[in-house]
Design an enzyme around this catalytic site. Structure first.
Site, short mmCIF file in Angstrom:
data_model
loop_
_atom_site.label_atom_id
_atom_site.label_comp_id
_atom_site.label_asym_id
_atom_site.label_seq_id
_atom_site.Cartn_x
_atom_site.Cartn_y
_atom_site.Cartn_z
N GLY A 285 75.14 6.59 38.65
CA GLY A 285 73.86 7.26 38.49
C GLY A 285 73.92 8.63 39.12
O GLY A 285 74.83 8.90 39.92
N SER B 247 63.60 -1.20 4.43
CA SER B 247 63.78 0.20 4.01
C SER B 247 65.11 0.40 3.29
O SER B 247 65.33 1.42 2.65
CB SER B 247 63.73 1.11 5.24
OG SER B 247 64.90 0.89 6.03
N GLY B 248 66.03 -0.58 3.46
CA GLY B 248 67.38 -0.37 2.92
C GLY B 248 68.30 0.22 3.98
O GLY B 248 69.49 0.33 3.77
N GLY B 249 67.74 0.57 5.14
CA GLY B 249 68.56 1.04 6.27
C GLY B 249 69.26 -0.16 6.91
O GLY B 249 68.95 -1.31 6.60
N VAL B 250 70.20 0.13 7.83
CA VAL B 250 71.02 -0.93 8.42
C VAL B 250 70.16 -1.98 9.13
O VAL B 250 70.30 -3.18 8.88
CB VAL B 250 72.01 -0.34 9.46
CG1 VAL B 250 72.83 -1.42 10.11
CG2 VAL B 250 72.89 0.71 8.84
N ASP B 251 69.25 -1.52 9.99
CA ASP B 251 68.56 -2.47 10.86
C ASP B 251 67.63 -3.40 10.08
O ASP B 251 67.68 -4.63 10.25
CB ASP B 251 67.76 -1.72 11.95
CG ASP B 251 68.66 -0.81 12.78
OD1 ASP B 251 69.88 -1.03 12.75
OD2 ASP B 251 68.14 0.11 13.43
N SER B 252 66.79 -2.84 9.21
CA SER B 252 65.87 -3.72 8.49
C SER B 252 66.64 -4.61 7.52
O SER B 252 66.25 -5.76 7.30
CB SER B 252 64.76 -2.94 7.79
OG SER B 252 65.27 -2.17 6.73
N SER B 253 67.76 -4.12 6.98
CA SER B 253 68.52 -4.94 6.02
C SER B 253 69.18 -6.13 6.72
O SER B 253 69.15 -7.25 6.21
CB SER B 253 69.61 -4.10 5.35
OG SER B 253 69.02 -3.04 4.65
N HIS C 69 85.03 5.59 36.54
CA HIS C 69 84.29 4.87 35.49
C HIS C 69 85.24 4.09 34.58
O HIS C 69 85.81 4.66 33.65
CB HIS C 69 83.47 5.87 34.65
CG HIS C 69 82.33 6.43 35.41
ND1 HIS C 69 81.09 5.82 35.44
CD2 HIS C 69 82.23 7.53 36.19
CE1 HIS C 69 80.28 6.53 36.21
NE2 HIS C 69 80.94 7.57 36.68
N LYS D 65 74.06 -1.28 17.89
CA LYS D 65 74.24 -0.92 16.48
C LYS D 65 75.56 -1.44 15.92
O LYS D 65 75.59 -1.96 14.80
CB LYS D 65 74.19 0.61 16.37
CG LYS D 65 74.05 1.14 14.97
CD LYS D 65 72.62 0.96 14.52
CE LYS D 65 72.24 1.78 13.33
NZ LYS D 65 70.79 1.81 13.17
N GLU E 147 84.51 2.08 32.32
CA GLU E 147 83.93 1.88 30.99
C GLU E 147 84.24 3.02 30.02
O GLU E 147 84.05 2.90 28.82
CB GLU E 147 82.40 1.69 31.11
CG GLU E 147 81.58 2.91 31.55
CD GLU E 147 81.52 3.13 33.07
OE1 GLU E 147 82.40 2.62 33.79
OE2 GLU E 147 80.60 3.84 33.52
N CYS F 211 80.75 3.86 40.90
CA CYS F 211 80.30 5.21 41.27
C CYS F 211 79.10 5.18 42.23
O CYS F 211 79.24 4.71 43.34
CB CYS F 211 80.03 6.01 39.99
SG CYS F 211 79.94 7.77 40.28
N TYR F 212 77.92 5.62 41.80
CA TYR F 212 76.77 5.60 42.71
C TYR F 212 76.49 4.18 43.22
O TYR F 212 76.13 3.98 44.38
CB TYR F 212 75.54 6.16 41.99
CG TYR F 212 74.27 6.08 42.80
CD1 TYR F 212 74.11 6.87 43.93
CD2 TYR F 212 73.24 5.21 42.45
CE1 TYR F 212 72.95 6.79 44.70
CE2 TYR F 212 72.08 5.13 43.20
CZ TYR F 212 71.94 5.92 44.33
OH TYR F 212 70.80 5.83 45.08
#
Ligand code: XMP
Length: 515
Positions: free
Chosen positions: A59, A228-234, A174, A371, A176, A86-87
């Site tokens: 942070g 909507s045809g977008g990734v998330d709603s599909s 880090h 995502k 990650e 780190c922090y």
């Protein structure tokens, strides 16, 4: 069959690092379930979550700041392993009696780490030196007696430390971040060997667990979803369809502001899956509502309100719907600042402001997923790559890509030009190297010559950007001969266009969209 509640989990406490989501993604990529909570999370929530290990993120604060983010002492009483980055490391070392020195300059970048002692964090790594990624100002200058040094760098004597009796590990760097060599091994050793987590975060398990949880919640009630045809709603629609079949009704609204043949393509993508989908063409209604409106924010509002109106009317026609499903994903929830399991309505889903007489319970089947995980699950459920890896398309669609007043004629023109640009990007293997690319309609005319005739026609601009987070973006340096081909095709094939520009503005100060 177990659910997420039963599997081994890691909790990540967020102290404001830009990399916190990356820690979760990396741990999940190892196959271990991980969720992010704010650093001030209470004991009851932690106990309920029942983690097998804790990661403290980095942070930007200093332990000496008056209002620095503090460590909750009860974390040390839980007797589960802690990896402090780190922090997070500075906080814990300071709390246990070590010393932190204020730095006058930041150490940022790749640094050689020298291993001085063995540690379970380094199991399987038989090397004495490797490069790690630093991004810090303060650093530890003295440890309390119960800590030992595992590794140092030139600038940072206590780059990796361990407190054996308390099972605490501290890293000034880090792990990650991609640039840290063996960072993934360090995280792997922490979650599997030290915390003894089993690897139950697989896409098959996620699908099975989500189905169990959704079934349990929804029972025999009905659900609607704005597709909507977008990734998330599909992907949300596919998961719900697999869980409750015809109890789900999807509503797809063509608002006249979509890409070329969008409704047709969505129909095609879903035709094999036997989903209950109502397709509504309401282009005229939206375009009428947008008449005479020039201001971008006003256009967004009108599009949003019209969407809600149409959606609500349709929902009222269906009998006994209890649930509204949304494609909210995990990053939306974390970024809304509401912590892991808080539920929020994603504002740009356009269904946030539903009227009071439509009293739905909200269900978010993807609210635990990043995502990349949503995409993988979409693939497993049979959605095509072309749908899952498409560039994002804003809710207000062409409404904000036609500058000023939105007219049907302008939308038709920009749709064709946009289709040519996209086709060419795909054909030249450039599409997936970009994060967003589209065409903007500029409602000004410019002179052109075709054969012996002058023409006075519209101007469009191509926009193509590269970005990691859509907060900052660089314009993409597409090859000149490629740009030449696109502009030639657009001007030849869309006769209403006489001039094609290429936008070379970065964000900031420009935005990705033009409005
Ligand atoms: P800007 O233009 O703000 O865009 O740099 C960043 C990302 O957000 C998308 N965007 C929107 N998405 N509703 C949406 O659903 C909106 O009103 C909206 N405005 C911008 C944009 O396409 C880009 O991906």
């Amino acid at each position: 069959m177990h659910t997420t509640a039963d599997i081994d989990k890691i909790i990540i406490l967020d102290f404001g690092s830009q990399y916190t989501q990356l820690i979760a993604k990396k741990i999940r990529s190892i196959g271990v379930c991980a969720h992010i909570y704010p650093f001030y999370v209470d004991l009851e929530t932690i106990n309920k979550y029942n983690p097998k290990g804790i990661v403290l993120s980095g942070g930007p604060a200093s332990v000496y700041d008056e209002d620095s983010y503090l460590l909750s002492p009860f974390l040390l009483e839980l007797k589960i392993p802690i990896l402090a980055i780190c922090y997070g490391m500075q906080l814990i070392v300071n709390y246990l009696g070590g010393e932190i020195t204020l730095a006058d300059k930041k150490e940022f970048g790749s640094t050689k780490l020298s291993v001085l002692n063995s540690s379970p964090l380094l199991e399987g790594l038989n090397i004495n030196e490797f490069n790690v990624w630093m991004s810090h100002s303060d650093h530890v200058t003295k440890l309390s007696d119960d800590f030992i040094i595992i590794a140092s760098t030139g600038n940072c004597p206590y780059a990796m430390v361990e407190n054996k009796s308390r099972n605490i590990f501290g890293l000034q760097f880090h792990p990650e971040v991609e640039h840290s060599e063996h960072g993934i091994t360090i995280l792997y050793n922490f979650v599997t060997n030290i915390c003894k987590c089993s690897k139950s975060w697989s896409f098959e398990n996620i699908i099975d667990n989500t189905i169990v949880e959704l079934k349990d919640k929804i029972g025999s009630e009905k659900v609607i979803l704005a597709l909507s045809g977008g990734v998330d709603s599909s992907v949300a629609a596919m998961l719900l369809n697999k869980t409750i079949g015809k109890q789900l009704t999807c509503i797809f609204i063509d608002n006249g502001l979509l890409r070329l043949k969008e409704a047709e393509n969505v129909k095609k993508a879903f035709e094999h899956f036997d989903l209950n989908i109502i397709y509504l063409d309401r282009s005229e209604l939206f375009l009428d509502a947008l008449k005479g409106i020039f201001d971008p924010e006003e256009k967004r509002k009108v599009i949003g309100h019209t969407f809600i109106e149409v959606f609500t009317q349709e929902a009222k026609k269906l009998s006994e719907v209890h649930w509204l499903a949304q494609g909210t994903i995990y990053s939306d929830i974390i970024e809304s600042g509401k912590g892991s399991h808080a539920k929020t309505i994603k504002s740009h889903h356009n269904v946030g402001g539903l009227p009071k007489d439509i009293d739905f319970k909200i269900i978010e089947p993807l609210s635990d997923l990043f995502k990349n995980e949503v995409r993988e699950i979409g693939l497993k459920l049979g959605l095509p790559n072309s749908m899952l890896y498409r560039h994002p398309f804003p809710g207000p669609g062409l409404g904000i890509r036609v500058l000023g007043e939105v007219r049907q004629e302008y939308c038709d023109i920009v749709r064709q030009a946009d289709n040519i640009f996209t086709q060419e990007l795909i054909n030249h293997g450039l599409y997936y190297d970009l994060n967003q690319a589209f065409v903007v309609f500029i409602p000004e005319k410019s002179v052109g010559v075709i054969g012996d005739n002058r023409r006075f026609n519209w101007i469009v601009s191509l926009r193509a950007v590269k970005t990691n987070d859509f907060m900052t973006a660089s314009w993409a340096g597409l090859p000149y001969d490629f740009l030449n081909r696109v502009s030639t095709r657009i001007i030849n094939e869309v006769p209403q266009i006489s001039r094609v520009l290429y936008d070379i503005s970065n964000k900031p100060p420009a935005t990705i969209e033009w409005e």
